[in-house]
Every structure is written in structure tokens, then in C-alpha cells.
Design an enzyme around this catalytic site. Structure first.
Site, PDB file in Angstrom:
ATOM      1  N   ASN A 162      88.368  32.500 -11.424  1.00  0.00           N
ATOM      2  CA  ASN A 162      88.131  33.845 -11.937  1.00  0.00           C
ATOM      3  C   ASN A 162      86.675  34.195 -11.697  1.00  0.00           C
ATOM      4  OD1 ASN A 162      90.730  34.679 -13.484  1.00  0.00           O
ATOM      5  ND2 ASN A 162      90.355  32.540 -14.086  1.00  0.00           N
ATOM      6  N   GLU A 163      86.428  34.881 -10.598  1.00  0.00           N
ATOM      7  CA  GLU A 163      85.078  35.195 -10.155  1.00  0.00           C
ATOM      8  C   GLU A 163      84.526  36.406 -10.926  1.00  0.00           C
ATOM      9  OE1 GLU A 163      83.496  33.247  -8.379  1.00  0.00           O
ATOM     10  OE2 GLU A 163      84.567  32.491  -6.629  1.00  0.00           O
TER      11      GLU A 163
END
Length: 639
Positions: A162-163
Site C-alpha cells: 500500500n504505497e
């Protein structure tokens, strides 16, 4: 410590943070918690559902779980697992596959049922990914949700993949990887261009549904992002900050990963301190930087307004404190890194005797010497010391394939011009072209290509060391075996490397050893090389008299510098010396322009080195000290 004091000390932290002295203790604690959950569920005839992570962070936890299974009978038959993520596309048998990682690190060594293992599928056609992700979420729900989710943290602040930009309610999905994440993975893939641009990951919302979440982080490389995640404002720019919204999340850290937290980095802001000289120096330097004032201009009001009233009261008056710290910083500066002959050395970082020292500079890669301390290297030689340089590894990994072919072509053409028999060289060349043409990401080179790449770097290192003023007999190429062995196996025995290092030290019997202390090196080679040197010196100290008069100095490379309060020897460089250092670095042509493994800094190595040392000089000047062109910094390690 009372609960009230603990709350005060951790008031900058926005969620529970547990800190262990070292990584091993932390790993054992997390593994024990997992084992306790599994046993509790077994006792009630229930299934334990674990959310698992990959990467370097959880390896020690998995190793301890395997030990608990084999030595203490911990069974995993009632365990169901869901992994956080997988690169996309990715074949399950690829070296970089998380399927393979989990098998090698955990699943192949325990009694978990294969049908209870769930890992995102990196082989799916793109049109099937959305359907798979929805089914993945449903499987988690069908088993009652995740009991315990373990996480690492990336330097972008990502959890799972989850950037930055991920939503707090996001579910399992296909994502695009951040450039920094791909650069961090480049070593495993043999270059960033080989790292997949996408991945399938559990979402932040999926992670939040777990009944317990443990985020683990080890070593100094993670300290900055851990501080942001634990103390910073909640922001999509750092997805790990979303964990602050959960009452089930906890950070488990080793001392290095926790070192940037306020209670460790600037403890005077949260509690009364025991003021030793090291902490006073750190605090006064910090105050000078925070106020933007030179040390000698700091006032009692500055101390009181910045959480340092206790220091002013106990150790003041503050002007005396200022003078003392100013003098200590002044005494770190020396133009004589080998000691100044016939001078009072009571306030100098190095001894005056012997006037001519034997110095050995250990360079993990064939260019760390000139990049990291090229000015000091040249200064030592110019001042008449017996200087040796030891290149610990061949550095062959960091040479472009095209360069290897180019040098082989040169060798063939030169041999042909000289009337030599080129048949063997041409056979090697043809084999190399075929190998490189079919080479998979991060596949080790064959022996011939490794040899050519190593010789390229050897020639460059010789040119650089000669430019610094060394005779050929003082240039040592160690080619420590761990460097190539670790490319194909998880070797943990460095005995051959230690023995070779001991032999070189016994040969030189140095008064000074310079070693790379840049443990944030993203590939880990610097830390391994330092540990080998330290072990060798510690063993020799028990039997060799000369070791008692040997000082070990650490330098740092192109990644980052020591903090000002840590520096014990600061060697100033003139503009002319900076230029000489640059020319020494330029001898390493294979590392110029775009190196194979640049890390997360796009600047060329010579630019990094110059800007790093000029920044150190500017910081000294801002504290009120002399204005130098550049400063190379060193810290003494007492062994």
C-alpha cells in the site's frame, strides 16, 4: 518507571511502541506471541488465522517459529495463513517470488496443511485479477477474519504494498509500485529495470480488520520512516500512519529502528536526563541547529525555551557549557589524520607517536576508499605515513554487462594485433554473449564474466590508489569469498574471510585501521565487511601486542554522514584537495554516470561525496567554527 512517567516519555508516539535492545530479542518476542495464539486456539479447538509478511524483516520470526516447531513441538495444523502481497506478474518458482520465499523461510519446515496457505497469485491474466482479489477478501471473511497480522514497513511508509496515496478503507487489489520501492528491490532483481512495476496487495482496510496488528522494524535504515509513522500526522503520504487510527496496532522495534523517536533522539524534550558529556554535546549541537544560532551565542532563554532548562540548571552557567562544547568540536578538527609530530596531542584526535604510522584503509568495494575518505587517504600518503589499502570484495556485481563484453572485445583485438592466438578468448567471448543474452533477472554471472568484471574494477582501483600516492606493493586485493558465495547460498560462516583478514593485519601490523562504518549501505556489504574486520582485530588482540596500540577509525560512504555530535576526527579539505579527490574517484570509470546499483540517490558518486563533505563543513561553520571547503568525518570504534 511509573505509568505517568511512561506516558510523558512516549507522548509524541501516537500508538503503542515496544522497543527491544536488539533484533533477536524482538523476533523471539513476536514469535512467542504467535505461538501463544496458536496454542490458545488449539486448546479451544479453533483455527488460528495469521496474516504474514515477506521481505527481510520477518525472517528471524519465521526462523524462531521453525525452531519452536522442531524443538518444542509447536504444531501448525490448525493454522490458516494469508500473505500480504506478491509482485505482479511473478512466477511462483522465481527467485524473487513470495511463494518461494514463504516456502523456503517457513512453510517447508512446519506441518501446516497446504490447503491452508493463501498467497496472492502473480500468474493470473490481468482480466482475472479483480475477481481473484474479491475472492481473497471473501476467503478471509469465511475463516472468521485474521487474528494476528504482522507487517514490515517500507521506506515510502508502505505496509504490504500500500504505497503513498492508498486509501484507509482500501481492499485487496492490483497496485503500482513507487519508484523508491522498486529501487530498494533492485538488488534482488539485478537492477531496477527488472523489478515488476505492479503488485497484488491486501489493502489498508483489510489489514485494519485484523484483531491484532504488529508492525516490526529493524536497523537504522528504518529509523526515519518509523518516526514518521509513529509520531507524524496521519497522511496518505505515509500509509503506515493509518495504523494510528487502530486500537489494535503496535510497533515492535529494535533499538536502532527506534533511535529517531523523540524519547531516544531528543530525550530532554520528554523527561529529565542523566547528562553525560556525549548527551550534552548532542543537545547543545541540536539547540544551535534548532535556533539557527552559533553555539557561543546561545542564551539561557534558548535553553529554557527548548526543553533544556534541566541542563542549564545542573551544568550551567550556559555560557560555560557553550564554550566547553565549542572547544570539544574545535578539537575534532585536524589537518593531521595520522597525528601531528612534535605537537601536544592531549587535545587532538590522533596520537603524535609514532610520527610515521602504518595505516590500512579497508574498502568494502573497490571505490569506497576514494569516495568516502579520498582526501584523508591522499593526506596520509602526502604526510609520509606507510599507507596500505585493502579492497575487501571484487565489486564485480556492480559492472554493467555491456562493459564486460567491451573489455573482452578489447582483449581479443589486442591479442590479434599482437599476432596472438585469439581462439580461447573468442570462445570465452561467445559463451559470455550467449549467457548474457539469456540471463534472467538477478541470475549470477558465470565464472568468466565475474572474472572480467572483477578485473575491470581491480584496474580502476589500482589507478585510484596510485593516484592517491600508494606504491603497488601497498595495494591489496582480498576478494573475500563471502561476496560471491552469498549470491548463490545463504552462507552464515565467515571464517575464511576472518582468517584472511587476520593474515593481512598480521602482515601490516597497523597503528591505524580505517573501516567503512556506513551500515545503512542498502546492500549490506559494508556491515558484513566491518564485522569481519572487528572479529579479526578482537581475536588478534588476545595474542598480538601491536593490536593494543592499534586504533580503529570508521568512515562513511556516499549514503550519509555521521551526525556532527558523533564526529571525533574532522579532516578539512582545501578546494585543491577536493579536486584531487574528485580525480581519484574518476579513475573508477565503470561507476561513473549511472552505476548499476545507485541506491535511492540519483547523483553520481563523486557528486554525492563532494556535496556530503561540503555539507559537513557548512554545519561546522553554522555552529560557529571555521569555514572550510569540505570536511571528511571519522568516529573512533573502541574494540
Amino acid at each position: 518507571m511509573s505509568r505517568l512517567n511512561l506516558l510523558e516519555e512516549t507522548r509524541y508516539e501516537r500508538l503503542p511502541v515496544t522497543v527491544f535492545d536488539n533484533k533477536k530479542s524482538a523476533e523471539k518476542s513476536v514469535a512467542a506471541r504467535i505461538a501463544a495464539l496458536i496454542k490458545s486456539k488449539q486448546a479451544n479447538g479453533e483455527t488460528a488465522v495469521l496474516g504474514l509478511a515477506t521481505g527481510a524483516t520477518p525472517i528471524g520470526v519465521y526462523k524462531e517459529l521453525v525452531r519452536l516447531h522442531k524443538e518444542e513441538g509447536l504444531s501448525f495444523k490448525n493454522v490458516v495463513t494469508f500473505n500480504l502481497d506478491e509482485y505482479y506478474p511473478m512466477q511462483p518458482d522465481a527467485v524473487q517470488s513470495y511463494v518461494r520465499f514463504m516456502k523456503e523461510q517457513l512453510f517447508d519446515h512446519i506441518d501446516i496443511l497446504p490447503e491452508n496457505i493463501h498467497i496472492p497469485d502473480g500468474t493470473l491474466p490481468k482480466e482475472k485479477v479483480v475477481e481473484f482479489c474479491l475472492a481473497y477478501e471473501q476467503k478471509i471473511s469465511d475463516v472468521g477474519g485474521i487474528d494476528l497480522q504482522i507487517l514490515g514497513i517500507g521506506r515510502t511508509g508502505h505496509i504490504g504494498f500500500n504505497e503513498p496515496g492508498s486509501a484507509p478503507n482500501s481492499g485487496t487489489r492490483l497496485v503500482t509500485l513507487a519508484d523508491l520501492t522498486r529501487r530498494d528491490a533492485s538488488y534482488d532483481f539485478g537492477g531496477k529495470e527488472n523489478v515488476p512495476t505492479k503488485a497484488i496487495t491486501m489493502g489498508v482496510g483489510t489489514i485494519f480488520k485484523a484483531r491484532e496488528v504488529i508492525l516490526m522494524a529493524w536497523n537504522l535504515k528504518k529509523a526515519a520512516i518509523v518516526k514518521q509513522a509513529a509520531e507524524g500526522e496521519i497522511s496518505s503520504d505515509v500509509p503506515a500512519t493509518y495504523l494510528q487510527l487502530s486500537d489494535k496496532a503496535e510497533f515492535v522495534l529494535d533499538a536502532d529502528a527506534a533511535s529517531a523517536l523523540t524519547r531516544f533522539d531528543t530525550p530532554w524534550l520528554v523527561r529529565d536526563c542523566v547528562w553525560d558529556i556525549a548527551l550534552i554535546k548532542k543537545a547543545v549541537v541540536w539547540l544551535s541547529k534548532t535556533t539557527g544560532k552559533p553555539i557561543l551565542k546561545l542564551t539561557e532563554e534558548d535553553y529554557n525555551n527548548h526543553g533544556m532548562a534541566q541542563l542549564a540548571t545542573e551544568k550551567g552557567p550556559v555560557y560555560n557549557l557553550n564554550i566547553d562544547i565549542f572547544n570539544k568540536l574545535q578539537h575534532t578538527i585536524t589537518g593531521w589524520p595520522g597525528g601531528k609530530p612534535n605537537a601536544d596531542d592531549s587535545q587532538r584526535p590522533e596520537r603524535r607517536e609514532p610520527a610515521k604510522k602504518r595505516s590500512i584503509l579497508f574498502s568494502p568495494h573497490p571505490d569506497d576508499d576514494v569516495i568516502s575518505m579520498g582526501g584523508t587517504f591522499i593526506r596520509l600518503a602526502d604526510q609520509g605515513h606507510e599507507v596500505h589499502v585493502a579492497y575487501q570484495t571484487s565489486g564485480n556485481t556492480a559492472v554493467w554487462d555491456d562493459d564486460a563484453l567491451r573489455f573482452l572485445e578489447f582483449a581479443i583485438d589486442f591479442s590479434r594485433v599482437q599476432g596472438g592466438d585469439t581462439a580461447k578468448l573468442e570462445a570465452v567471448y561467445n559463451e559470455a554473449r550467449q549467457h548474457l543474452g539469456n540471463k534472467l533477472p538477478n541470475q549470477p554471472d558465470n565464472d568468466a564474466i565475474r572474472t572480467v568484471k572483477g578485473l575491470i574494477r581491480k584496474g580502476e582501483a589500482i589507478a585510484g590508489a596510485r593516484f592517491a600516492g600508494l606504491p603497488d606493493e601497498h595495494i591489496h586485493f582480498m576478494n573475500l569469498p563471502f561476496y560471491d558465495v552469498l549470491k548463490t547460498s545463504a552462507k552464515t560462516d565467515y571464517e575464511a574471510d576472518i582468517q584472511q583478514t587476520m593474515q593481512l593485519l598480521q602482515q601490516v601490523k597497523p597503528h591505524q585501521v580505517f573501516a567503512a562504518g556506513d551500515f545503512a549501505d542498502p546492500h549490506g556489504t559494508h556491515k558484513v565487511c566491518f564485522d569481519i574486520i572487528l572479529t579479526a582485530l578482537q581475536r588478534l588482540k588476545a595474542t598480538e601486542e601491536w593490536v593494543k596500540d592499534c586504533w580503529l577509525w570508521l568512515y562513511r560512504g556516499a549514503w550519509h554522514e555521521f551526525e556532527i555530535h558523533e564526529i571525533q576526527m574532522a579532516v578539512p579539505l582545501s578546494p585543491q584537495e577536493v579536486l584531487r579527490k574528485r580525480h581519484a574517484i574518476f579513475k573508477h570509470q565503470s561507476q561513473k554516470d549511472t552505476p548499476v546499483f545507485p541506491g535511492d540517490d540519483a547523483r553520481e558518486f563523486w557528486v554525492r561525496a563532494e556535496q556530503r563533505t561540503s555539507e559537513t563543513a557548512r554545519e561546522y561553520n553554522a555552529l560557529g567554527l571555521a569555514d572550510y571547503e569540505a570536511i571528511e568525518a571519522f568516529v573512533r570504534w573502541k574494540f
